[in-house]
Design a protein around this motif. Structure first.
Motif, short mmCIF file in Angstrom:
data_model
loop_
_atom_site.label_atom_id
_atom_site.label_comp_id
_atom_site.label_asym_id
_atom_site.label_seq_id
_atom_site.Cartn_x
_atom_site.Cartn_y
_atom_site.Cartn_z
N THR A 36 12.57 3.85 20.38
CA THR A 36 11.17 3.55 20.15
C THR A 36 10.51 3.26 21.49
O THR A 36 11.19 3.04 22.50
CB THR A 36 10.98 2.33 19.20
OG1 THR A 36 11.12 1.12 19.95
CG2 THR A 36 11.97 2.34 18.06
N ASP A 37 9.18 3.20 21.49
CA ASP A 37 8.47 2.91 22.73
C ASP A 37 8.70 1.48 23.21
O ASP A 37 8.43 1.16 24.37
CB ASP A 37 6.97 3.16 22.55
CG ASP A 37 6.64 4.64 22.40
OD1 ASP A 37 7.53 5.47 22.69
OD2 ASP A 37 5.52 4.95 21.98
N GLY A 173 5.65 4.15 18.41
CA GLY A 173 6.02 5.52 18.71
C GLY A 173 6.80 6.23 17.63
O GLY A 173 7.12 7.41 17.77
N ARG A 174 7.10 5.54 16.54
CA ARG A 174 7.85 6.16 15.43
C ARG A 174 7.13 5.92 14.12
O ARG A 174 6.36 4.96 13.97
CB ARG A 174 9.28 5.58 15.31
CG ARG A 174 10.13 5.53 16.54
CD ARG A 174 10.27 6.85 17.29
NE ARG A 174 10.85 7.94 16.54
CZ ARG A 174 11.99 8.57 16.88
NH1 ARG A 174 12.68 8.16 17.93
NH2 ARG A 174 12.41 9.60 16.19
N GLU A 195 8.75 12.22 10.39
CA GLU A 195 8.51 13.04 11.57
C GLU A 195 9.15 14.40 11.35
O GLU A 195 10.14 14.52 10.61
CB GLU A 195 9.10 12.38 12.81
CG GLU A 195 8.56 10.98 13.10
CD GLU A 195 9.34 10.23 14.16
OE1 GLU A 195 9.10 9.03 14.34
OE2 GLU A 195 10.20 10.87 14.82
N GLU A 196 8.60 15.43 11.97
CA GLU A 196 9.18 16.76 11.82
C GLU A 196 10.63 16.76 12.29
O GLU A 196 10.98 16.13 13.29
CB GLU A 196 8.38 17.78 12.64
CG GLU A 196 8.87 19.21 12.43
CD GLU A 196 8.03 20.22 13.19
OE1 GLU A 196 7.69 21.27 12.61
OE2 GLU A 196 7.71 19.96 14.37
N HIS A 197 11.48 17.43 11.54
CA HIS A 197 12.89 17.52 11.92
C HIS A 197 13.01 18.19 13.29
O HIS A 197 12.32 19.19 13.57
CB HIS A 197 13.66 18.32 10.88
CG HIS A 197 15.14 18.23 11.05
ND1 HIS A 197 15.83 18.98 11.98
CD2 HIS A 197 16.07 17.46 10.42
CE1 HIS A 197 17.11 18.69 11.91
NE2 HIS A 197 17.29 17.77 10.98
N PRO A 198 13.84 17.64 14.20
CA PRO A 198 13.93 18.21 15.55
C PRO A 198 14.36 19.67 15.57
O PRO A 198 14.02 20.40 16.50
CB PRO A 198 14.95 17.30 16.25
CG PRO A 198 15.67 16.58 15.17
CD PRO A 198 14.71 16.46 14.03
#
Length: 349
Positions: A36-37, A173-174, A195-198
């Motif tokens: 995370t940030d 950030g998450r 979040e979009e899958h990497p």
């Protein structure tokens, strides 16, 4: 994954560390490191054991961080293979610990009650379930002998924060959202990474599933144990309902706490739902004649014959039999036999 530290990079700022569970067929807990940030956060911590701690620390080093850099710990549920090292992590790093309130209540009860009370409670519960005297004797001896706290999980860390279902967690950030999935424990949570899958796999993000959905085994579903609460709960009903919710969510990938990551969550959910329906149907056949929960557990299908099941595992098996009985009674498919002591259950014609 490296053999030395058992680290896997899942992409997108997510790694896992295989933290060993001593003398347990599960082998390990997958502890996830989420970037995370504000710094790295753990999802679960693993078993409280020196070798487990060393593996966790070495794994964090391999991830390019350290225990002292951790800023938070998210606990999927209170069991010692998930929450065991949380206190040591917090002591070393100052990280906060977050948990669903229902499991935080279990932690508080566990810390506040002396071991003798738990032994007395378990002896009474098992006696009511029809356990034989030879099985009750060690619990009664422990109750009366003032045995010290030797069992794992009897002094778990109190959480600092609550995980509130439906909320996005405060992780800069998450986008990580809490989903309440009771059944394995009353406060079990899955954590949905929105979040979009990497690797751009189709589906809705990734799901840290704890023990709720595992790729090749079914989690234990037993009674929620609370000496101060006489509420008739339905853990198996809770589990099946929350399973269906995960199926509808349809994440692109599931990151479980044991075994390995996997895709096609809806298919795995359907397998688990079918498994429990088949099991309930099979138990109705056993209940053609009245049986106590202990007798039902003796006749159920386990991963080994009843005579080979260790002492502690028999307690878990009886609790699972009782959870299935609760479900059958609630569905009107079985009933308690009036006046039976210990209570027996029979299928409703």
């Amino acid at each position: 994954m490296t053999e030395a530290t058992q680290v896997t990079d899942h992409g997108g700022g997510v790694r896992s560390i295989r933290v060993p569970i001593p003398d347990n067929p599960l082998g390990h807990t997958l502890v996830y490191v989420l970037d995370t940030d504000a710094g790295p956060v753990l999802v679960d911590t693993g078993w409280d054991d020196p070798a487990s701690w060393d593996t966790l620390a070495a794994g964090l080093t391999e991830c390019g961080t350290s225990v002292t850099d951790l800023t938070g710990v998210l606990i999927t549920h209170h069991h010692p293979d998930h929450h065991g090292l949380s206190a040591k992590v917090r002591e070393a790093s100052g990280a906060w610990i977050a948990m669903h309130e229902a499991d935080a209540a279990v932690v508080r009860r566990t810390r506040e009650n002396p071991p003798a009370r738990w032994y007395a409670y378990m002896a009474a519960k098992l006696a009511a379930a029809g356990a034989p005297e030879e099985h009750l004797a060690p619990l009664i001896a422990a109750r009366d002998g003032g045995r010290p706290r030797r069992l794992p999980g009897l002094d778990p860390a109190l959480p600092d924060r609550a995980i509130t279902p439906g909320d996005l967690l405060d992780l800069p950030g998450r986008r990580l959202r809490a989903i309440w999935t009771p059944g394995h424990t009353p406060g079990h949570v899955c954590l949905h990474l929105e979040e979009e899958h990497p690797a751009r796999l189709p589906g809705n993000g990734r799901l840290f599933s704890g023990d709720h959905v595992l790729p090749g085994i079914t989690p234990h579903i037993g009674l929620y144990e609370d000496p101060d609460d006489a509420t008739v709960t339905d853990p198996l009903g809770d589990y099946l309902a929350s399973l269906e919710g995960v199926g509808r969510l349809a994440p692109a990938e599931v990151l479980p706490a044991h075994q390995h990551a996997f895709t096609d969550a809806p298919a795995r959910v359907r397998e688990l739902l079918d498994h429990h329906e088949e099991r309930l149907t099979g138990l109705l056949g056993l209940l053609a004649a009245p049986l106590t929960p202990w007798q039902l557990a003796e006749h159920m299908e386990w991963n080994r014959p009843w005579a080979e099941i260790p002492y502690g595992s028999r307690n878990i098996a009886v609790s699972e039999a009782e959870a299935h009985l609760r479900r059958l009674v609630k569905l009107g498919r079985a009933e308690a036999v009036p006046g039976s002591d210990p209570v027996t259950y029979v299928a409703v014609p």
